[in-house]
Design a protein around this motif. Structure first.
Motif, mmCIF file in Angstrom:
data_model
loop_
_atom_site.group_PDB
_atom_site.id
_atom_site.type_symbol
_atom_site.label_atom_id
_atom_site.label_comp_id
_atom_site.label_asym_id
_atom_site.label_seq_id
_atom_site.Cartn_x
_atom_site.Cartn_y
_atom_site.Cartn_z
ATOM 1 N N TYR A 66 73.427 85.452 35.738
ATOM 2 C CA TYR A 66 72.339 84.685 35.513
ATOM 3 C C TYR A 66 72.420 83.250 36.257
ATOM 4 C CZ TYR A 66 70.917 87.865 32.418
ATOM 5 O OH TYR A 66 70.291 89.171 31.675
ATOM 6 N N HIS A 67 73.470 82.528 36.437
ATOM 7 C CA HIS A 67 73.585 81.392 37.237
ATOM 8 C C HIS A 67 73.018 81.341 38.684
ATOM 9 C CE1 HIS A 67 76.618 79.407 34.431
ATOM 10 N NE2 HIS A 67 75.540 79.896 33.639
ATOM 11 N N PRO A 68 73.056 82.435 39.460
ATOM 12 C CA PRO A 68 72.477 82.461 40.802
ATOM 13 C C PRO A 68 71.050 82.299 40.496
ATOM 14 C CG PRO A 68 74.035 84.310 40.584
ATOM 15 C CD PRO A 68 74.102 83.536 39.258
ATOM 16 N N LEU A 69 70.402 82.719 39.459
ATOM 17 C CA LEU A 69 68.905 82.482 39.278
ATOM 18 C C LEU A 69 68.636 81.172 39.174
ATOM 19 C CD1 LEU A 69 68.367 85.432 36.793
ATOM 20 C CD2 LEU A 69 67.974 85.532 39.444
ATOM 21 N N TYR A 70 69.560 80.243 38.678
ATOM 22 C CA TYR A 70 69.301 78.947 38.538
ATOM 23 C C TYR A 70 69.529 78.181 39.613
ATOM 24 C CZ TYR A 70 69.270 79.351 33.235
ATOM 25 O OH TYR A 70 68.651 79.662 32.027
ATOM 26 N N ASP A 71 70.548 78.605 40.444
ATOM 27 C CA ASP A 71 70.851 78.046 41.785
ATOM 28 C C ASP A 71 69.353 78.177 42.447
ATOM 29 O OD1 ASP A 71 73.511 77.389 41.376
ATOM 30 O OD2 ASP A 71 74.255 79.272 41.864
ATOM 31 N N LEU A 132 76.324 73.990 35.032
ATOM 32 C CA LEU A 132 74.815 73.858 35.018
ATOM 33 C C LEU A 132 74.019 72.349 34.866
ATOM 34 C CD1 LEU A 132 74.143 76.753 32.554
ATOM 35 C CD2 LEU A 132 73.671 76.796 34.821
ATOM 36 N N ARG A 133 74.877 71.500 34.422
ATOM 37 C CA ARG A 133 74.470 70.165 34.384
ATOM 38 C C ARG A 133 74.573 69.655 35.502
ATOM 39 N NH1 ARG A 133 77.050 65.564 30.112
ATOM 40 N NH2 ARG A 133 75.816 63.969 30.465
ATOM 41 N N ALA A 134 75.594 69.903 36.344
ATOM 42 C CA ALA A 134 75.877 69.201 37.582
ATOM 43 C C ALA A 134 74.825 69.837 38.557
ATOM 44 C CB ALA A 134 77.222 69.467 38.282
ATOM 45 N N MET A 135 74.413 71.083 38.461
ATOM 46 C CA MET A 135 73.328 71.554 39.298
ATOM 47 C C MET A 135 71.713 70.944 39.158
ATOM 48 S SD MET A 135 74.198 75.541 38.785
ATOM 49 C CE MET A 135 72.642 76.275 38.883
ATOM 50 N N LEU A 136 71.720 70.709 37.713
ATOM 51 C CA LEU A 136 70.395 69.953 37.356
ATOM 52 C C LEU A 136 70.480 68.638 38.027
ATOM 53 C CD1 LEU A 136 69.962 71.232 33.942
ATOM 54 C CD2 LEU A 136 68.187 71.114 35.756
ATOM 55 N N GLU A 137 71.528 67.833 37.889
ATOM 56 C CA GLU A 137 71.763 66.545 38.600
ATOM 57 C C GLU A 137 71.453 66.539 40.043
ATOM 58 O OE1 GLU A 137 74.869 64.090 37.361
ATOM 59 O OE2 GLU A 137 75.079 64.702 35.110
ATOM 60 N N GLN A 138 71.949 67.349 40.775
ATOM 61 C CA GLN A 138 71.744 67.383 42.108
ATOM 62 C C GLN A 138 70.415 67.621 42.545
ATOM 63 O OE1 GLN A 138 74.103 66.366 44.497
ATOM 64 N NE2 GLN A 138 75.028 65.737 42.616
ATOM 65 N N ALA A 139 69.745 68.577 41.810
ATOM 66 C CA ALA A 139 68.553 68.763 42.067
ATOM 67 C C ALA A 139 67.548 67.630 41.846
ATOM 68 C CB ALA A 139 68.047 70.135 41.446
ATOM 69 N N LEU A 140 67.740 66.988 40.730
ATOM 70 C CA LEU A 140 67.028 66.002 40.314
ATOM 71 C C LEU A 140 67.228 64.540 41.164
ATOM 72 C CD1 LEU A 140 67.560 66.231 36.642
ATOM 73 C CD2 LEU A 140 65.283 66.320 37.551
ATOM 74 N N LEU A 141 68.472 64.378 41.635
ATOM 75 C CA LEU A 141 68.796 63.279 42.756
ATOM 76 C C LEU A 141 67.917 63.577 43.921
ATOM 77 C CD1 LEU A 141 72.790 62.765 42.205
ATOM 78 C CD2 LEU A 141 70.774 61.196 41.821
ATOM 79 N N ALA A 142 67.674 64.962 44.406
ATOM 80 C CA ALA A 142 67.004 65.122 45.618
ATOM 81 C C ALA A 142 65.615 64.780 45.613
ATOM 82 C CB ALA A 142 67.235 66.827 45.861
ATOM 83 N N THR A 143 65.087 64.638 44.309
ATOM 84 C CA THR A 143 63.738 64.190 44.154
ATOM 85 C C THR A 143 63.554 62.600 44.321
ATOM 86 O OG1 THR A 143 63.793 63.762 41.894
ATOM 87 C CG2 THR A 143 63.105 66.096 42.701
ATOM 88 N N GLY A 144 64.710 61.901 44.425
ATOM 89 C CA GLY A 144 64.560 60.537 44.717
ATOM 90 C C GLY A 144 64.725 59.850 43.381
ATOM 91 N N VAL A 145 65.069 60.347 42.296
ATOM 92 C CA VAL A 145 65.494 59.411 41.157
ATOM 93 C C VAL A 145 66.890 58.771 41.254
ATOM 94 C CG1 VAL A 145 63.970 60.893 39.561
ATOM 95 C CG2 VAL A 145 66.560 61.396 39.722
#
Length: 193
Positions: A66-71, A132-145
């Motif tokens: 399942y984690h590759p689906l989140y990736d 999972l938390r780190a993956m989310l943080e990285q994706a959110l940082l990429a949006t400019g927050v």
């Protein structure tokens, strides 16, 4: 040929994963594991080791599945933090809607039984949640927050993810779960007060 396995080890592990997923570590008795996998005790122990080892192998299998689906969902680019949250939670909703797997989430049910796990199991559960938390943080940082907002939104999204898993186990409808996910995805779009 002597010593050759007469069963599909990968399929037996998938079935064991489902037993832990459905019952949680504490209630996944050896009897339930042998019934769920179709293996005798000696085959179960001989192939996978003790219950704690089988649990960790099942948890690893779950993450590999399942984690590759989140990736993939977080790989972006995403136009906004809301889009990141929505993409992440959609993976959760898709898994919950899959009729071939138990309700909820193996990682969530494992976290709720944290005290029953051995130290290795506890470390594994926490490491997977942190990943999972780190993956989310990285994706959110990429949006400019900024970093603080990314950290807060990642934690909130992770908590929503785990809440969806719990609500699904309690029989909430797919419409209710989609409502929770949609509301969570709207939160990042709100201006700070």
């Amino acid at each position: 040929m002597a010593g050759r396995k007469q069963f599909d080890v990968d399929e037996a592990l998938r079935r064991a994963m489902h037993v832990f997923w459905r019952w949680g570590y504490s209630e996944a008795s050896i009897d339930r594991l042998t019934e769920g996998t179709g293996l005798g005790r000696s085959s179960l122990y001989g192939t996978f080791g003790d219950k704690s080892t089988l649990f960790r192998k099942s948890l690893q299998r779950y993450a590999q599945t399942y984690h590759p689906l989140y990736d993939q969902a977080l790989s972006g680019p995403h136009p906004s933090p809301s889009a990141v949250v929505a993409a992440y939670l959609q993976v959760t909703l898709n898994r919950i809607a899959d009729p071939t797997v138990p309700d909820g989430c193996l990682l969530t049910v494992s976290a709720t039984q944290f005290p029953a796990l051995d130290a290795e199991g506890q470390a594994m559960v926490r490491a997977m949640i942190d990943r999972l938390r780190a993956m989310l943080e990285q994706a959110l940082l990429a949006t400019g927050v900024d970093e603080q907002e990314a950290a807060e939104l990642a934690l909130c999204t992770l908590a929503t993810n785990k809440s969806l898993a719990v609500l699904s186990r309690a029989g909430f409808s797919s419409e209710d779960l989609a409502t929770v996910a949609a509301a969570a995805a709207r939160i990042p779009g709100r201006p700070h007060e």
